[in-house]
Design a protein around this motif. Structure first.
Motif, mmCIF file in Angstrom:
data_model
loop_
_atom_site.group_PDB
_atom_site.id
_atom_site.type_symbol
_atom_site.label_atom_id
_atom_site.label_comp_id
_atom_site.label_asym_id
_atom_site.label_seq_id
_atom_site.Cartn_x
_atom_site.Cartn_y
_atom_site.Cartn_z
ATOM 1 N N ALA A 1 12.944 34.698 32.260
ATOM 2 C CA ALA A 1 13.892 33.758 32.865
ATOM 3 C C ALA A 1 15.000 33.382 31.899
ATOM 4 O O ALA A 1 16.176 33.311 32.278
ATOM 5 C CB ALA A 1 13.144 32.514 33.330
ATOM 6 N N ARG A 2 14.647 33.149 30.655
ATOM 7 C CA ARG A 2 15.660 32.800 29.659
ATOM 8 C C ARG A 2 16.642 33.945 29.469
ATOM 9 O O ARG A 2 17.847 33.735 29.315
ATOM 10 C CB ARG A 2 14.993 32.425 28.339
ATOM 11 C CG ARG A 2 14.356 31.035 28.348
ATOM 12 C CD ARG A 2 13.595 30.755 27.066
ATOM 13 N NE ARG A 2 13.199 29.350 26.980
ATOM 14 C CZ ARG A 2 12.360 28.858 26.069
ATOM 15 N NH1 ARG A 2 11.821 29.673 25.153
ATOM 16 N NH2 ARG A 2 12.058 27.580 26.065
ATOM 17 N N SER A 3 16.140 35.164 29.466
ATOM 18 C CA SER A 3 17.012 36.323 29.297
ATOM 19 C C SER A 3 17.928 36.503 30.504
ATOM 20 O O SER A 3 19.105 36.833 30.360
ATOM 21 C CB SER A 3 16.157 37.576 29.090
ATOM 22 O OG SER A 3 16.952 38.735 29.041
ATOM 23 N N ALA A 4 17.398 36.258 31.697
ATOM 24 C CA ALA A 4 18.155 36.513 32.920
ATOM 25 C C ALA A 4 19.161 35.426 33.251
ATOM 26 O O ALA A 4 20.243 35.705 33.779
ATOM 27 C CB ALA A 4 17.182 36.685 34.092
ATOM 28 N N ALA A 5 18.832 34.151 32.944
ATOM 29 C CA ALA A 5 19.699 33.050 33.393
ATOM 30 C C ALA A 5 19.811 31.917 32.377
ATOM 31 O O ALA A 5 20.216 30.813 32.734
ATOM 32 C CB ALA A 5 19.180 32.500 34.723
ATOM 33 N N GLY A 6 19.500 32.182 31.137
ATOM 34 C CA GLY A 6 19.539 31.138 30.119
ATOM 35 C C GLY A 6 20.929 30.626 29.805
ATOM 36 O O GLY A 6 21.068 29.605 29.128
ATOM 37 N N ASP A 7 21.950 31.320 30.300
ATOM 38 C CA ASP A 7 23.312 30.844 30.081
ATOM 39 C C ASP A 7 23.729 29.809 31.115
ATOM 40 O O ASP A 7 24.795 29.194 30.997
ATOM 41 C CB ASP A 7 24.291 32.016 30.117
ATOM 42 C CG ASP A 7 24.290 32.745 31.462
ATOM 43 O OD1 ASP A 7 23.248 32.722 32.157
ATOM 44 O OD2 ASP A 7 25.324 33.344 31.807
ATOM 45 N N ARG A 8 22.901 29.565 32.128
ATOM 46 C CA ARG A 8 23.253 28.628 33.195
ATOM 47 C C ARG A 8 22.351 27.387 33.243
ATOM 48 O O ARG A 8 22.684 26.408 33.904
ATOM 49 C CB ARG A 8 23.198 29.335 34.553
ATOM 50 C CG ARG A 8 24.226 30.439 34.730
ATOM 51 C CD ARG A 8 25.651 29.899 34.759
ATOM 52 N NE ARG A 8 25.860 28.954 35.845
ATOM 53 C CZ ARG A 8 26.183 29.306 37.083
ATOM 54 N NH1 ARG A 8 26.329 30.588 37.395
ATOM 55 N NH2 ARG A 8 26.389 28.389 38.017
ATOM 56 N N ALA A 9 21.173 27.467 32.609
ATOM 57 C CA ALA A 9 20.232 26.351 32.682
ATOM 58 C C ALA A 9 19.266 26.433 31.504
ATOM 59 O O ALA A 9 19.208 27.446 30.798
ATOM 60 C CB ALA A 9 19.461 26.393 34.000
ATOM 61 N N ALA A 10 18.521 25.345 31.293
ATOM 62 C CA ALA A 10 17.517 25.290 30.229
ATOM 63 C C ALA A 10 16.145 25.562 30.828
ATOM 64 O O ALA A 10 15.749 24.921 31.806
ATOM 65 C CB ALA A 10 17.537 23.919 29.560
ATOM 66 N N PHE A 11 15.409 26.502 30.246
ATOM 67 C CA PHE A 11 14.091 26.889 30.750
ATOM 68 C C PHE A 11 13.011 26.501 29.745
ATOM 69 O O PHE A 11 13.158 26.715 28.542
ATOM 70 C CB PHE A 11 14.025 28.407 30.963
ATOM 71 C CG PHE A 11 14.893 28.910 32.070
ATOM 72 C CD1 PHE A 11 14.375 29.125 33.335
ATOM 73 C CD2 PHE A 11 16.244 29.171 31.847
ATOM 74 C CE1 PHE A 11 15.185 29.596 34.362
ATOM 75 C CE2 PHE A 11 17.053 29.639 32.868
ATOM 76 C CZ PHE A 11 16.525 29.856 34.133
ATOM 77 N N THR A 12 11.906 25.976 30.258
ATOM 78 C CA THR A 12 10.763 25.694 29.408
ATOM 79 C C THR A 12 9.514 25.725 30.268
ATOM 80 O O THR A 12 9.562 26.055 31.465
ATOM 81 C CB THR A 12 10.917 24.345 28.681
ATOM 82 O OG1 THR A 12 9.910 24.230 27.672
ATOM 83 C CG2 THR A 12 10.818 23.167 29.639
ATOM 84 N N ARG A 13 8.379 25.382 29.683
ATOM 85 C CA ARG A 13 7.145 25.283 30.457
ATOM 86 C C ARG A 13 6.164 24.353 29.757
ATOM 87 O O ARG A 13 6.207 24.187 28.531
ATOM 88 C CB ARG A 13 6.515 26.650 30.702
ATOM 89 C CG ARG A 13 5.852 27.290 29.489
ATOM 90 C CD ARG A 13 5.210 28.622 29.883
ATOM 91 N NE ARG A 13 4.308 29.105 28.832
ATOM 92 C CZ ARG A 13 3.030 28.756 28.739
ATOM 93 N NH1 ARG A 13 2.489 27.934 29.596
ATOM 94 N NH2 ARG A 13 2.282 29.236 27.763
ATOM 95 N N SER A 14 5.267 23.755 30.565
ATOM 96 C CA SER A 14 4.238 22.880 30.008
ATOM 97 C C SER A 14 2.892 23.083 30.681
ATOM 98 O O SER A 14 1.920 22.440 30.318
ATOM 99 C CB SER A 14 4.659 21.409 30.154
ATOM 100 O OG SER A 14 4.852 21.070 31.514
ATOM 101 N N SER A 15 2.845 23.980 31.645
ATOM 102 C CA SER A 15 1.620 24.250 32.395
ATOM 103 C C SER A 15 0.904 25.465 31.819
ATOM 104 O O SER A 15 1.541 26.367 31.277
ATOM 105 C CB SER A 15 1.967 24.504 33.870
ATOM 106 O OG SER A 15 0.867 25.014 34.574
ATOM 107 N N PRO A 16 -0.419 25.532 31.950
ATOM 108 C CA PRO A 16 -1.132 26.740 31.516
ATOM 109 C C PRO A 16 -0.875 27.931 32.433
ATOM 110 O O PRO A 16 -1.158 29.066 32.064
ATOM 111 C CB PRO A 16 -2.607 26.322 31.569
ATOM 112 C CG PRO A 16 -2.656 25.183 32.537
ATOM 113 C CD PRO A 16 -1.355 24.469 32.372
ATOM 114 N N SER A 17 -0.330 27.683 33.616
ATOM 115 C CA SER A 17 -0.013 28.763 34.546
ATOM 116 C C SER A 17 1.441 29.202 34.363
ATOM 117 O O SER A 17 2.190 28.616 33.583
ATOM 118 C CB SER A 17 -0.242 28.302 35.991
ATOM 119 O OG SER A 17 0.658 27.267 36.333
#
Length: 285
Positions: A179-195
């Protein structure tokens, strides 16, 4: 990575910033007696405590009864600052622009077929039919993301706090990297879930940037902050704070970002460090 007893603490600690799930809260989503005592002792000593979480403001009942003199919480990974003493009143909002959210949806549909989406608004969450249902939000609207993000006129809809993207087959970190590679220039991506559940915020929005703004308003420098976290959504905050601790149960990215490591959330790792901070303060008086 140094241990809790080896990690240098700020000469003056004025603020403690702690994540909730997997960090301050035990696995059953409760606060231990030791942690409650440590939080109260920190406040009594004049050290502010900020809860900094990916949770929406409406899911803060787990700690609402335990705020001390301040009540400030940073929610939705930095998209919201709220006052828990005033029924979760939103003090500030840093939204994800709907055009950016739509771009992410379209991009991830192509890059990661099978992805499903939810939209977190200031008014609550709505999600697609394929998205795992939110049992805590029974009144959610269920529709495709494009419809959920549609506005009859620009600015007519409630602010978007986060876009959530879920995948049933991809590994969590692989989905995040994609996701960061595909659209990281438009939004901030992160995660906090084990899934494989991604949290998408406005570009530049993170726990760290909102915490930095809150501290600047109070005249508190990064060097006077001690932070705690366990997952990728804590990384920027752990890097920003003068001293930071990854939990014993932390994701490798959080461990790499922190200046030290403490015990697990089940072992009251946050309380262990707070007790050390207060003992050091007492020793200098």
């Amino acid at each position: 990575m140094t241990s809790v007893t080896e990690t240098p603490l700020p000469a003056v600690t004025r603020l403690i910033a702690t994540d909730l799930d997997g960090t301050l809260l035990r696995d059953d989503k409760t606060l231990s007696a030791r942690t409650l005592a440590a939080l109260a002792a920190a406040e009594e000593a004049g050290v502010e405590v900020f809860f900094v979480t990916g949770r929406p403001a409406r899911w803060m009942d787990v700690v609402r009864a335990h705020v001390q003199s301040h009540g400030t919480a940073i929610c939705a990974n930095g998209a919201v600052v709220t006052d828990l003493r005033r029924d979760g009143e939103l003090l500030s909002v840093r939204p994800l622009e709907r055009a950016a959210a739509l771009h992410v949806v379209r991009t991830l549909r192509e890059a990661a077929p099978g992805a499903s989406f939810a939209v977190e608004l200031t008014t609550g969450i709505n999600y697609e039919p394929a998205y795992p249902p939110f049992h805590l939000d029974p009144g959610a609207t269920v529709a495709v993301a494009e419809k959920l993000l549609h506005e009859d006129a620009p600015g007519a809809g409630a602010p978007v706090l986060k876009l959530l993207a879920h995948h049933t087959e991809l590994a969590p970190d692989a989905f995040l990297a994609l996701a960061r590679s595909a659209a990281g220039d438009r939004a901030a991506f992160t995660r906090s879930s084990p899934s494989a559940l991604l949290e998408v915020s406005g570009l530049g929005v993170s726990k760290a940037t909102t915490l930095a703004a809150c501290c600047a308003e109070r005249g508190i420098a990064a060097a006077e902050v001690v932070a705690f976290g366990d997952m990728p959504n804590d990384v920027e905050m752990l890097r920003w704070a003068g001293a930071s601790f990854a939990m014993g149960n932390a994701h490798p990215a959080a461990v790499a970002a922190a200046t030290g490591r403490t015990a697990t959330n089940e072992e009251d790792g946050v309380a262990v460090v707070i007790e050390r901070i207060l003992a050091a303060r007492a020793a200098t008086r």
